[in-house]
Design a protein around this motif. Structure first.
Motif, PDB file in Angstrom:
ATOM      1  N   UNK A 316       1.890  -8.914  76.795  1.00 53.56           N
ATOM      2  CA  UNK A 316       0.483  -8.758  77.123  1.00 53.56           C
ATOM      3  C   UNK A 316       0.002  -7.755  78.230  1.00 53.56           C
ATOM      4  N   UNK A 317       1.254  -7.759  79.393  1.00 53.19           N
ATOM      5  CA  UNK A 317       1.072  -6.830  80.439  1.00 53.19           C
ATOM      6  C   UNK A 317       1.099  -5.419  79.866  1.00 53.19           C
ATOM      7  N   UNK A 318       2.324  -5.155  79.045  1.00 54.95           N
ATOM      8  CA  UNK A 318       2.582  -3.865  78.397  1.00 54.95           C
ATOM      9  C   UNK A 318       1.544  -3.468  77.806  1.00 54.95           C
ATOM     10  N   UNK A 319       0.952  -4.157  76.853  1.00 56.42           N
ATOM     11  CA  UNK A 319      -0.204  -3.956  75.790  1.00 56.42           C
ATOM     12  C   UNK A 319      -1.484  -3.434  76.677  1.00 56.42           C
ATOM     13  N   UNK A 320      -1.749  -4.282  77.839  1.00 57.54           N
ATOM     14  CA  UNK A 320      -2.881  -3.883  78.765  1.00 57.54           C
ATOM     15  C   UNK A 320      -2.616  -2.484  79.361  1.00 57.54           C
ATOM     16  N   UNK A 321      -1.303  -2.442  79.733  1.00 60.87           N
ATOM     17  CA  UNK A 321      -1.244  -0.777  80.442  1.00 60.87           C
ATOM     18  C   UNK A 321      -1.525   0.218  79.559  1.00 60.87           C
ATOM     19  N   UNK A 322      -0.641   0.106  78.327  1.00 56.39           N
ATOM     20  CA  UNK A 322      -0.747   1.159  77.461  1.00 56.39           C
ATOM     21  C   UNK A 322      -2.340   1.392  76.902  1.00 56.39           C
ATOM     22  N   UNK A 323      -2.954   0.140  76.884  1.00 53.08           N
ATOM     23  CA  UNK A 323      -4.352   0.224  76.343  1.00 53.08           C
ATOM     24  C   UNK A 323      -5.373   0.891  77.512  1.00 53.08           C
ATOM     25  N   UNK A 324      -4.882   0.748  78.515  1.00 52.90           N
ATOM     26  CA  UNK A 324      -5.773   1.326  79.745  1.00 52.90           C
ATOM     27  C   UNK A 324      -5.533   2.878  79.825  1.00 52.90           C
ATOM     28  N   UNK A 325      -4.198   3.174  79.582  1.00 48.50           N
ATOM     29  CA  UNK A 325      -3.896   4.558  79.625  1.00 48.50           C
ATOM     30  C   UNK A 325      -4.269   5.498  78.422  1.00 48.50           C
ATOM     31  N   UNK A 326      -4.359   4.660  77.130  1.00 47.82           N
ATOM     32  CA  UNK A 326      -5.126   5.246  76.105  1.00 47.82           C
ATOM     33  C   UNK A 326      -6.218   5.520  76.078  1.00 47.82           C
ATOM     34  N   UNK A 327      -7.213   4.327  76.663  1.00 58.32           N
ATOM     35  CA  UNK A 327      -8.543   4.676  77.044  1.00 58.32           C
ATOM     36  C   UNK A 327      -8.634   5.754  77.975  1.00 58.32           C
ATOM     37  N   UNK A 328      -8.026   6.024  79.353  1.00 57.80           N
ATOM     38  CA  UNK A 328      -8.189   6.926  80.101  1.00 57.80           C
ATOM     39  C   UNK A 328      -7.944   8.346  79.607  1.00 57.80           C
ATOM     40  N   UNK A 329      -6.813   8.654  78.968  1.00 61.34           N
ATOM     41  CA  UNK A 329      -6.170   9.764  78.836  1.00 61.34           C
ATOM     42  C   UNK A 329      -6.483  10.188  77.144  1.00 61.34           C
ATOM     43  N   UNK A 330      -6.933   9.442  76.499  1.00 63.54           N
ATOM     44  CA  UNK A 330      -7.084   9.829  75.179  1.00 63.54           C
ATOM     45  C   UNK A 330      -8.482   9.525  74.518  1.00 63.54           C
ATOM     46  N   UNK A 331      -8.784   8.267  74.593  1.00 66.67           N
ATOM     47  CA  UNK A 331      -9.977   7.768  73.923  1.00 66.67           C
ATOM     48  C   UNK A 331     -11.194   8.255  74.609  1.00 66.67           C
ATOM     49  N   UNK A 332     -11.105   7.950  75.835  1.00 62.56           N
ATOM     50  CA  UNK A 332     -12.631   8.410  76.732  1.00 62.56           C
ATOM     51  C   UNK A 332     -12.874   9.920  76.731  1.00 62.56           C
ATOM     52  N   UNK A 333     -11.558  10.752  76.872  1.00 65.30           N
ATOM     53  CA  UNK A 333     -11.976  12.235  76.746  1.00 65.30           C
ATOM     54  C   UNK A 333     -12.635  12.611  75.579  1.00 65.30           C
TER      55      UNK A 333
END
Length: 358
Positions: A316-333
């Motif tokens: 759960x923690x790992x998926x949330x961290x990777x999910x946040x990094x994906x959002x900030x550095x990949x999806x959102x840009x």
């Protein structure tokens, strides 16, 4: 209070749905005995929730799109950058565990995955629990939804009875779902046959849930006093229904309970509508949580870290961290680069946030 289509809690609901899927995948693949507290979560399966939200939001997005190019561009940007980021990390992690990607088979696999045609190749069958990322099959289903929806609207407008066509299609695919449950009982089970797996990968047995979302969007159901702000009542009623009528959990009759769950989903989305923005601050990490948890599970299985409930919290923690990094550095840009809204609380582009993380 003014009832606005664009102000809702869909981001929070998607995270709940992604974590629901994550939890039960972790129990299965990490061989963790299921604790009592997890049983109620079985009532709220994440993938059907994703399909309903997708139908609800994507149909609204399509209706606002200026043309098909704009519509498909939005779909592309919301799905593929995040998926490609996950694929790159997957290749790196699998390579660390000794799997080679320097082959014709690997190249064909990579190109297929980049296009959303998800499968596990033979050379990766020994990675983790045997599926390089078992959750990604729903992306293939979602993509079919995206292609079929414009066809439905095109035919509906040609015959000048769009709503009638959508309602009719909903009932047709509802009947198909019943038929599939009866004649293909192995779909989604450990005993799934090849034909049943192919059917699961198609949109046919799932489309009624997507269309249920479309119907509720077309009817503007969120404006109803029976829906807006009544999420808690619908959820309590749903739980009582599942407890008092356990027969609704059987494969065939579960379709009725999933339709009830679809209504619950929309009602919860429009109850206490400021909650999602307050909690998430505009960060939509649900897609990343959904697509990365399978990779984390494979790493744990490959390391022999199974059988302990504490590993669930690692996932759960790992998926949330990777999910946040994906959002900030990949999806959102990528969304911002094309001038699209990056979060579902931005009024102009709410519906561009899709549910395939289903």
């Amino acid at each position: 209070m003014e009832k606005s289509f664009r102000v809702n809690n869909f981001d929070l609901i998607r995270i709940f749905a992604a974590i629901q899927v994550l939890i039960f995948h972790a129990f299965d693949h990490l061989q963790i005995p299921r604790p009592d507290w997890a049983t109620p979560l079985l009532y709220f399966p994440g993938v059907p929730i994703f399909y309903t939200i997708s139908g609800y939001l994507i149909s609204a997005s399509f209706e606002r799109s200026s043309d098909l190019r704009h519509y498909f561009r939005n779909r592309f940007l919301r799905i593929f950058p995040g998926l490609w980021g996950c694929l790159i990390l997957t290749i790196g992690v699998a390579s660390f565990f000794g799997f080679s990607f320097f082959s014709k088979q690997a190249l064909i696999w990579l190109l297929s995955q980049m296009g959303g045609v998800i499968y596990t190749p033979e050379f990766l069958s020994g990675f983790g629990f045997g599926s390089y990322n078992g959750s990604l099959w729903t992306i293939c289903v979602e993509m079919q939804f995206y292609f079929v929806l414009p066809i439905v609207y095109f035919i509906g407008k040609k015959i000048k009875h769009l709503n009638y066509l959508i309602f009719g299609a909903f009932f047709v695919f509802l009947i198909f779902a019943f038929t599939a449950k009866i004649y293909f009982p192995g779909i989604g089970t450990d005993n799934e046959l090849r034909l049943e797996k192919l059917l699961r990968y198609s949109y046919f047995p799932h489309f009624y849930l997507f269309l249920a979302g479309v119907v509720m969007q077309r009817l503007q159901i969120y404006k109803s006093n029976w829906i807006y702000g009544k999420g808690l009542y619908w959820v309590v009623g749903f739980i009582l229904l599942k407890i008092l009528f356990p027969i609704l959990s059987t494969p065939v009759l579960s379709i009725f309970s999933l339709l009830y769950l679809s209504v619950c989903t929309i009602s919860v989305a429009y109850s206490n509508v400021g909650l999602s923005k307050k909690v998430l601050k505009g960060n939509d990490i649900s897609y990343g949580v959904y697509i990365y948890h399978g990779l984390i599970l494979n790493v744990l299985v490959s390391m022999g870290l199974v059988g302990n409930l504490n590993y669930l919290w690692v996932v759960i923690l790992g998926a949330c961290i990777l999910g946040y990094l994906s959002w900030v550095f990949v999806e959102k840009p990528f969304l911002l680069k094309k001038g699209l809204a990056a979060t579902s609380h931005v009024p102009t582009k709410l519906a561009d946030v899709t549910a395939s993380r289903a």
